[in-house]
Design a protein around this motif. Structure first.
Motif, short mmCIF file in Angstrom:
data_model
loop_
_atom_site.label_atom_id
_atom_site.label_comp_id
_atom_site.label_asym_id
_atom_site.label_seq_id
_atom_site.Cartn_x
_atom_site.Cartn_y
_atom_site.Cartn_z
N ILE A 103 0.83 -1.20 0.00
CA ILE A 103 0.00 0.00 0.00
C ILE A 103 0.87 1.25 0.00
CG2 ILE A 103 -1.93 1.18 1.14
CD1 ILE A 103 -2.29 -1.44 2.82
N LEU A 104 0.55 2.15 -0.92
CA LEU A 104 1.13 3.48 -0.95
C LEU A 104 0.19 4.36 -0.12
CD1 LEU A 104 3.59 4.69 -2.42
CD2 LEU A 104 2.04 5.34 -4.26
N ILE A 105 0.72 5.10 0.85
CA ILE A 105 -0.13 5.80 1.82
C ILE A 105 0.18 7.29 1.87
CG2 ILE A 105 -0.62 6.03 4.30
CD1 ILE A 105 -0.33 3.01 4.50
N GLU A 106 -0.89 8.06 1.89
CA GLU A 106 -0.82 9.50 2.12
C GLU A 106 -1.61 9.79 3.40
OE1 GLU A 106 0.19 13.45 1.41
OE2 GLU A 106 0.90 11.66 0.36
N ILE A 107 -1.06 10.61 4.28
CA ILE A 107 -1.74 10.99 5.51
C ILE A 107 -2.11 12.47 5.40
CG2 ILE A 107 -1.51 11.26 8.01
CD1 ILE A 107 0.32 8.79 7.99
N LYS A 108 -3.40 12.75 5.51
CA LYS A 108 -3.89 14.13 5.35
C LYS A 108 -5.06 14.37 6.30
CE LYS A 108 -1.93 16.49 2.02
NZ LYS A 108 -0.56 16.59 2.43
N PRO A 109 -5.22 15.61 6.75
CA PRO A 109 -6.42 15.95 7.50
C PRO A 109 -7.66 15.74 6.63
CG PRO A 109 -4.79 17.70 7.68
CD PRO A 109 -4.29 16.73 6.63
N LYS A 110 -8.71 15.25 7.24
CA LYS A 110 -9.94 14.95 6.49
C LYS A 110 -10.45 16.18 5.75
CE LYS A 110 -13.55 14.01 8.92
NZ LYS A 110 -14.54 13.33 9.76
N ASN A 111 -10.30 17.37 6.36
CA ASN A 111 -10.84 18.56 5.69
C ASN A 111 -10.09 18.92 4.42
OD1 ASN A 111 -8.47 19.74 6.61
ND2 ASN A 111 -9.49 21.29 7.87
N GLN A 112 -8.96 18.27 4.15
CA GLN A 112 -8.26 18.50 2.88
C GLN A 112 -8.64 17.46 1.82
OE1 GLN A 112 -4.03 19.04 3.21
NE2 GLN A 112 -4.24 20.47 4.91
N THR A 113 -9.55 16.56 2.15
CA THR A 113 -9.93 15.51 1.20
C THR A 113 -11.24 15.81 0.47
OG1 THR A 113 -11.09 14.18 2.86
CG2 THR A 113 -8.73 13.74 2.54
N TYR A 114 -11.84 16.94 0.78
CA TYR A 114 -13.05 17.35 0.06
C TYR A 114 -12.95 18.85 -0.25
CZ TYR A 114 -14.34 18.35 4.94
OH TYR A 114 -14.33 18.77 6.24
N PRO A 115 -13.71 19.32 -1.24
CA PRO A 115 -13.59 20.72 -1.66
C PRO A 115 -14.01 21.68 -0.54
CG PRO A 115 -14.98 19.48 -3.19
CD PRO A 115 -14.68 18.58 -2.05
N PRO A 116 -13.29 22.77 -0.38
CA PRO A 116 -13.70 23.76 0.62
C PRO A 116 -15.00 24.45 0.20
CG PRO A 116 -11.86 24.58 -0.66
CD PRO A 116 -12.10 23.17 -1.10
N ILE A 117 -15.69 24.98 1.18
CA ILE A 117 -16.95 25.68 0.92
C ILE A 117 -16.73 27.17 1.17
CG2 ILE A 117 -19.35 25.95 1.67
CD1 ILE A 117 -19.19 22.94 2.51
N LEU A 118 -17.15 27.96 0.23
CA LEU A 118 -17.03 29.42 0.35
C LEU A 118 -17.93 29.89 1.48
CD1 LEU A 118 -15.85 32.05 -0.83
CD2 LEU A 118 -17.84 32.12 -2.34
N PRO A 119 -17.38 30.59 2.47
CA PRO A 119 -18.21 31.09 3.56
C PRO A 119 -19.33 31.99 3.03
CG PRO A 119 -15.88 31.40 4.04
CD PRO A 119 -15.98 30.94 2.63
N LYS A 120 -20.50 31.93 3.68
CA LYS A 120 -21.66 32.69 3.20
C LYS A 120 -21.37 34.19 3.15
CE LYS A 120 -25.31 29.54 4.14
NZ LYS A 120 -25.57 28.55 5.04
N ASN A 121 -20.80 34.72 4.18
CA ASN A 121 -20.50 36.16 4.22
C ASN A 121 -19.01 36.37 4.01
OD1 ASN A 121 -23.18 36.83 4.74
ND2 ASN A 121 -22.91 36.41 6.93
N SER A 122 -18.55 36.00 2.82
CA SER A 122 -17.11 36.06 2.55
C SER A 122 -16.71 37.41 1.95
CB SER A 122 -16.70 34.92 1.63
OG SER A 122 -17.36 35.06 0.40
N LYS A 123 -17.31 38.46 2.48
CA LYS A 123 -16.97 39.79 1.98
C LYS A 123 -15.59 40.21 2.46
CE LYS A 123 -21.72 41.13 1.44
NZ LYS A 123 -22.86 41.79 1.97
N SER A 124 -15.17 39.62 3.58
CA SER A 124 -13.84 39.98 4.08
C SER A 124 -12.79 39.34 3.18
CB SER A 124 -13.65 39.51 5.52
OG SER A 124 -13.25 38.17 5.56
N GLY A 125 -11.74 40.08 2.91
CA GLY A 125 -10.69 39.59 2.04
C GLY A 125 -10.01 38.35 2.57
N SER A 126 -9.84 38.25 3.90
CA SER A 126 -9.11 37.11 4.44
C SER A 126 -9.90 35.81 4.30
CB SER A 126 -8.73 37.34 5.91
OG SER A 126 -9.89 37.47 6.70
N ALA A 127 -11.23 35.85 4.48
CA ALA A 127 -12.05 34.64 4.32
C ALA A 127 -12.01 34.16 2.87
CB ALA A 127 -13.48 34.89 4.76
#
Length: 176
Positions: A103-127
């Protein structure tokens, strides 16, 4: 930015190591996985960053540059070449003694295994900037993992991504 625990793992069972190089871990999760491989009698052989896999990286597409040069940003032939170094390779003896899994194995946080979701109020530049950064990382990871899975199949191996869920089930890290 997160600082990860990194280092060199010194195995208690060096005869199990493949690749003949030092065992590198780039996070505490990878360090815990090293110890699990070393201590587990079902792990016959293992190594870190066992191979270099070339892949086409779509994460750095400059849409303005592509448009200016009349290039298709969806065409992988236009993407830059990059190298992927999977975290580990293991040869794992099946518990019922009917063979070995490679087995070839990669270890990653689960939140990096699915597409990110744009925050609803992403008017701030940092979000919005974080969303763009996370999206590029996800796109890059997907390209790496597709190349890793193809490489593994060509070499008679499996490809698996382990997340914190798997590491908790194996008893390597505590549940949150």
């Amino acid at each position: 930015e997160t600082v990860y625990k990194q280092g060199v793992y010194f195995p208690k069972n060096p005869e199990k190591i493949v690749g003949g190089k030092e065992i590198i871990y780039r996070s505490s999760w990878e360090g815990a996985f090293c110890q699990w491989c070393d201590d587990n009698p079902l792990v016959l052989h293992w190594g870190s960053e066992p191979c270099q896999i070339q892949y086409k990286d779509p994460s750095h597409v400059d849409f303005e540059e592509f448009k200016k040069n009349n290039m298709d940003p969806k065409n992988p032939l236009n993407w830059s070449d990059a190298n992927y170094y999977p975290d580990f390779v293991i040869e794992l003896k099946n518990e019922n003694d009917d063979g070995v899994r490679r087995i070839l194995i990669e270890i990653k946080p689960k939140n990096q295994t699915y597409p990110p979701i744009l925050p609803k109020n992403s008017k701030s530049g940092s979000a919005y900037s974080k969303f763009v950064r996370d999206s590029r990382k996800y796109i890059q990871n997907r390209a790496k993992w597709e190349a890793g899975a193809a490489w593994a199949e060509e070499h008679g191996m499996e490809f698996e991504i382990l997340t914190e869920d798997t590491l908790v089930k194996l008893g390597l890290i505590p549940p949150k």
